[in-house]
Design a protein around this motif. Structure first.
Motif, PDB file in Angstrom:
ATOM      1  N   ASN A 255       0.762  -1.282   0.409  1.00 55.31           N
ATOM      2  CA  ASN A 255      -0.006   0.320   0.161  1.00 55.31           C
ATOM      3  C   ASN A 255       0.592   1.121  -0.029  1.00 55.31           C
ATOM      4  O   ASN A 255      -0.017   2.479   0.234  1.00 55.31           O
ATOM      5  N   LEU A 256       1.547   1.073   0.287  1.00 52.85           N
ATOM      6  CA  LEU A 256       2.962   2.201   0.229  1.00 52.85           C
ATOM      7  C   LEU A 256       3.101   2.824  -0.800  1.00 52.85           C
ATOM      8  O   LEU A 256       3.373   2.551  -2.435  1.00 52.85           O
ATOM      9  N   ARG A 257       2.662   4.139  -1.318  1.00 55.80           N
ATOM     10  CA  ARG A 257       2.232   4.640  -2.323  1.00 55.80           C
ATOM     11  C   ARG A 257       3.007   5.718  -2.349  1.00 55.80           C
ATOM     12  O   ARG A 257       3.656   6.538  -3.341  1.00 55.80           O
ATOM     13  N   GLY A 258       3.533   6.619  -1.605  1.00 57.98           N
ATOM     14  CA  GLY A 258       5.133   7.988  -1.448  1.00 57.98           C
ATOM     15  C   GLY A 258       6.492   7.541  -0.358  1.00 57.98           C
ATOM     16  O   GLY A 258       6.050   7.351   1.214  1.00 57.98           O
ATOM     17  N   VAL A 259       7.720   7.915  -0.615  1.00 57.97           N
ATOM     18  CA  VAL A 259       8.367   7.603  -0.032  1.00 57.97           C
ATOM     19  C   VAL A 259       9.606   8.661  -0.102  1.00 57.97           C
ATOM     20  O   VAL A 259       9.902   9.238  -0.511  1.00 57.97           O
ATOM     21  N   GLU A 279       4.007   5.184  -5.578  1.00 65.11           N
ATOM     22  CA  GLU A 279       3.837   6.650  -6.973  1.00 65.11           C
ATOM     23  C   GLU A 279       5.243   7.551  -6.751  1.00 65.11           C
ATOM     24  O   GLU A 279       5.426   8.076  -8.011  1.00 65.11           O
ATOM     25  N   SER A 280       5.479   8.058  -5.710  1.00 64.85           N
ATOM     26  CA  SER A 280       6.606   8.883  -5.827  1.00 64.85           C
ATOM     27  C   SER A 280       7.123   8.723  -4.942  1.00 64.85           C
ATOM     28  O   SER A 280       7.498   8.281  -4.121  1.00 64.85           O
ATOM     29  N   ILE A 281       9.469   9.101  -5.241  1.00 63.92           N
ATOM     30  CA  ILE A 281      10.147   9.331  -4.065  1.00 63.92           C
ATOM     31  C   ILE A 281      10.265  10.410  -4.431  1.00 63.92           C
ATOM     32  O   ILE A 281      10.236  11.243  -4.669  1.00 63.92           O
ATOM     33  N   ARG A 282      10.862  11.108  -3.015  1.00 66.76           N
ATOM     34  CA  ARG A 282      11.909  12.124  -2.769  1.00 66.76           C
ATOM     35  C   ARG A 282      13.090  11.373  -2.410  1.00 66.76           C
ATOM     36  O   ARG A 282      13.641  10.735  -1.155  1.00 66.76           O
ATOM     37  N   PRO A 306       6.496  -1.083 -10.752  1.00 63.70           N
ATOM     38  CA  PRO A 306       5.519   0.061 -11.826  1.00 63.70           C
ATOM     39  C   PRO A 306       5.092   0.292 -11.776  1.00 63.70           C
ATOM     40  O   PRO A 306       4.560   1.623 -13.356  1.00 63.70           O
ATOM     41  N   ARG A 307       4.430   1.736 -10.878  1.00 66.66           N
ATOM     42  CA  ARG A 307       3.305   2.391 -11.262  1.00 66.66           C
ATOM     43  C   ARG A 307       4.835   3.912 -10.083  1.00 66.66           C
ATOM     44  O   ARG A 307       3.686   4.153 -10.064  1.00 66.66           O
TER      45      ARG A 307
END
Length: 624
Positions: A255-259, A279-282, A306-307
Motif C-alpha cells: 500500500n506504500l505510495r510515497g517514500v 508512485e513517488s519518491i523523494r 511499475p507505478r
C-alpha cells in the motif's frame, strides 16, 4: 500552555472557547500533530456536550461523538484519548479508557479532580503491564486502545507480539526504543504515535502488522531490518528524522505510495522489495541513487516499481552525480529542488518514459550522454548559461520538440542530437541559437523534423554528415558558409524556404539548387553585400529578395533560373554577365537614375560578348 491545560483552564472558569483553544495547540503535547486543531474546527461545540453529560449518559455521548468525528475522517482512537482527558478534567467518569500507572499502581490525578468509576467503565489494571525495570516487557490485555504509561523507557522485544486486539498505541515521552519484534504480528494494529525521544525501532518491530496504516515517529533515526515489513503503511512521512533504514525494512508494503528518503544516509538491501504500489519518491542528490534503493542489481526499475511516476530530488550540494537517475525507466517526471550547479555524464541516461524535468541549472555545459535515450522526453528547463553540449547528450530523445539556451553555443559534440526525430528548433526565446564553434559529426543526424537549425556563424565548424537526415529544414540563418547549403543540408534541398544571410559576402554557389527557396533576406551589419558567382543559381521558386538595396555586387549567374519579380538595387556598383539568365518570370529591376549611363555601359559590354542582362524579354528596367 499545552492543549489540555487550555481545556482545564476553561473548565475551571466554566467557559470553554474551542476556537481559541485550537489556536493555542502548541508545544508540549505531541498528540497535537494528529488533528487536534482540526477536531476543534470541525465541531467547536463537542467539548461542551461532553462536559454537560451526566455520569450515566457520558459513555453514550463519548461513543456518539467518537463515531461522528471518525466518519468525518478524523481517527476515532485519537478522539477517544482526548475525550478521556477532557472527561478527567471535568471530574467525569471515562467510558473509553482510564490509565493506571503500573510503576506506582496509582490512578492519575488532574488538578485536584479524583476520577470515579461506574458501570461500563473500561479500566487499565496494573497487572496488564509486565515491567522489567522500566522496560515494558509484555502487554497481554484484550484492549483496542493502549497508551503506554509515562515512565516506561523502552518497549521490550515481543512485548505486544501477536496481540489480536490492540488497534492503537500511544508511546509517551519517556520511551527511547521500540524493541525487536515488539508489535510483530499485531494484525489489528492500525496506528502508532511515538514521542520524539524514540530514536530506534529495532528489527521486525512491526513485521506482519498487516493493518498498520500510520506511524508517527518524529525522532526515530534508525529503522531496523524488516521493521515495517508487510504492513499497510501508505507513506514514510511519519519518519522525518530517519537516517538509517535496514534490509527489507519496508519490504512487501504494497500500500506504500510515497517514500521520503531525504536525509537518509544508508538504505539496506531490498528495503523496499515488493512495494509495487510506490508512485513517488523523494531523494537527496548526495545520497543513494533511486535505482540502487528501489530495485535489486540487474533488475529493471519498472519491473520492481511499475507505478512509480515521479521523483522529487533535493540538490543541496548543487551536483547531480554521474548516472544518478540513469535507468529510471518507469519514471515520467523528475523535479529537482535547489540550484543545480553541475550535472555529470549519464545523469539521466535511459530514462525511457521520462517526459518532464524541472530544475534550475546554472552550469555552462551539458555533459556527454546526459539525456541519452530518454525516448519520451518532451520538455526541458531553460539552459540559460549552457555554452557546450557534450557528445550524445540528447541522442535518441525522439519526443523532444525544442531546446532553449541562453544565446550562443561554442561547441556541440558528436551525435549530440542524433535521432531526435521531433526536434524542430535549437533556440533562445523565439529565435535560433548562435553556433560559434565546432559542431561534431552527425550532431543532428536523423533530426527529420528540424526546421530551425542553429545560426551558422563565421566561426562555426561543421563535422561530416552533421545534418544528415534532417529532411524538413525550413529556415536557415547564417553569417558565412564553407560549402554550398545543399551540401550542409543534403536532405533539405527541396524544403528550405527562407534564408537570412547576416554576412557581407555570399560565397560562390552558396545557396544554389534549393528548389523550394522563396525568399532571401540580407542583414549585413555594414549594409554592403557582395553576391558571388551562381549564388542562387537554379533556385526556381525564389521570388523575393529583402534588403536588396544593400547589394553592391552581383556575380555571374547569381540569380540565374530564379523566379524573381522585383529587385531594388540602389547601392549597386557591379553586375557581372548572365546574372539573371534564364529567369522564370518577368523581372523589374530598379536602379538609381544617376547610374543610368553605367547600366547602359554594362549592357553594351555584355551584348558584345553575347551575354544578355537588361534588355532581355523578361527584364524591365526602372529608374528611381
Amino acid at each position: 500552555m499545552g492543549f489540555f491545560e487550555e481545556i482545564r483552564k476553561g473548565l475551571a472558569a466554566k467557559k470553554i472557547d474551542a476556537g481559541e483553544i485550537s489556536k493555542n495547540v502548541v508545544g508540549d503535547d505531541y498528540v497535537k500533530c494528529f488533528q487536534l486543531a482540526a477536531m476543534l474546527e470541525a465541531d467547536p461545540t463537542f467539548i461542551n456536550r461532553i462536559v454537560g453529560a451526566t455520569d450515566d449518559s457520558l459513555p453514550d455521548v463519548l461513543v456518539a461523538e467518537s463515531d461522528k468525528l471518525d466518519a468525518a475522517g478524523i481517527p476515532a482512537d485519537v478522539y477517544a484519548h482526548i475525550f478521556s482527558e477532557i472527561a478527567l478534567a471535568a471530574g467525569k467518569r471515562c467510558a473509553k479508557t482510564m490509565f493506571i500507572n503500573p510503576l506506582s499502581g496509582d490512578l492519575p490525578k488532574t488538578r485536584g479532580y479524583e476520577p470515579t468509576f461506574g458501570a461500563g467503565c473500561v479500566r487499565d489494571r496494573a497487572e496488564d503491564y509486565k515491567l522489567t525495570g522500566t522496560t515494558l516487557s509484555a502487554f497481554a490485555a484484550a484492549r483496542a486502545y493502549v497508551r503506554v504509561p509515562y515512565g516506561v523507557t523502552a518497549i521490550g522485544g515481543a512485548a505486544f507480539a501477536g496481540n489480536p486486539s490492540v488497534k492503537s498505541v500511544i508511546v509517551p515521552a519517556t520511551v527511547t526504543k521500540i524493541g525487536a519484534g515488539a508489535m510483530q504480528g499485531c494484525r489489528s494494529l492500525k496506528r502508532v504515535y511515538m514521542a520524539p525521544l524514540v530514536t530506534t525501532i529495532e528489527d521486525r518491530a512491526f513485521e506482519n502488522a498487516t493493518s498498520l496504516e500510520s506511524v508517527f515517529a518524529p525522532g526515530v533515526t534508525v529503522i531496523g531490518a524488516g521493521a515495517m515489513k508487510n504492513t499497510a503503511l501508505t507513506s514514510t512521512a511519519g519518519f522525518p528524522s530517519v537516517r538509517k533504514i535496514g534490509t527489507q525494512a519496508f519490504a512487501d508494503c504494497r500500500n506504500l505510495r510515497g517514500v521520503d528518503l531525504t536525509g537518509v544516509e544508508t538504505v539496506g538491501a531490498n528495503a523496499f522489495a515488493g512495494c509495487t504500489g510506490i508512485e513517488s519518491i523523494r531523494v537527496s542528490c548526495d545520497g543513494a541513487s533511486p535505482t540502487s534503493i528501489l530495485c535489486a542489481p540487474g533488475t529493471r526499475l519498472s519491473a520492481s516499481m511499475p507505478r512509480l511516476r515521479t521523483i522529487y530530488a533535493d540538490c543541496k550540494n548543487g551536483v547531480v552525480r554521474s548516472g544518478f537517475f540513469a535507468d529510471c525507466d518507469c519514471v515520467e517526471r523528475i523535479i529537482i529542488s535547489g540550484v543545480v550547479k553541475k550535472i555529470e555524464s549519464n545523469a539521466f541516461r535511459n530514462c525511457v518514459n521520462l517526459k518532464e524535468i524541472r530544475m534550475t541549472y546554472t552550469d555552462t555545459e551539458i555533459p556527454a550522454e546526459c539525456f541519452k535515450d530518454c525516448f519520451s522526453l518532451e520538455t526541458l528547463p531553460l539552459f540559460r548559461y549552457v555554452k557546450k553540449i557534450g557528445a550524445q547528450a540528447f541522442s535518441g530523445c525522439r519526443a523532444l520538440v525544442d531546446v532553449q539556451f541562453g544565446g550562443e553555443i561554442t561547441s556541440i559534440g558528436e551525435s549530440a542530437f542524433k535521432n531526435c526525430r521531433r526536434l524542430t528548433a535549437i533556440r533562445v526565446g523565439s529565435t535560433q541559437v548562435f553556433l560559434k564553434g565546432e559542431c561534431g559529426d552527425t550532431a543532428f543526424a536523423g533530426c527529420e523534423s528540424l526546421k530551425y537549425p542553429p545560426v551558422l556563424t563565421r566561426t562555426a565548424k561543421l563535422g561530416s554528415r552533421c545534418f544528415e537526415g534532417a529532411k524538413n529544414v525550413d529556415t536557415v540563418v547564417c553569417d558565412y558558409l564553407d560549402a554550398p547549403l545543399w551540401m550542409i543540408f543534403p536532405d533539405s534541398k527541396s524544403t528550405i524556404r527562407q534564408v537570412q544571410f547576416r554576412g557581407e559576402t555570399v560565397p560562390e554557389s552558396a545557396f544554389s539548387e534549393l528548389t523550394a527557396l522563396t525568399a532571401v533576406r540580407f542583414d549585413s551589419p555594414t549594409k554592403r553585400v557582395v553576391i558571388g558567382k551562381n549564388a542562387f543559381n537554379g533556385d526556381k521558386s525564389l521570388t523575393t529578395v529583402f534588403n536588396g538595396e544593400t547589394i553592391v555586387e552581383i556575380g555571374e549567374g547569381a540569380f540565374s533560373g530564379t523566379s524573381l519579380t522585383k529587385l531594388v538595387l540602389t547601392s549597386i556598383e557591379k553586375i557581372e554577365g548572365r546574372a539573371f539568365a534564364g529567369i522564370k518570370k518577368d523581372l523589374t529591376i530598379s536602379f538609381p537614375a544617376a547610374k543610368k549611363s553605367t547600366v547602359d555601359a554594362w549592357d553594351a559590354a555584355w551584348a558584345d560578348t553575347g551575354r544578355s542582362f537588361v534588355f532581355g524579354a523578361k527584364i524591365r528596367v526602372e529608374w528611381i
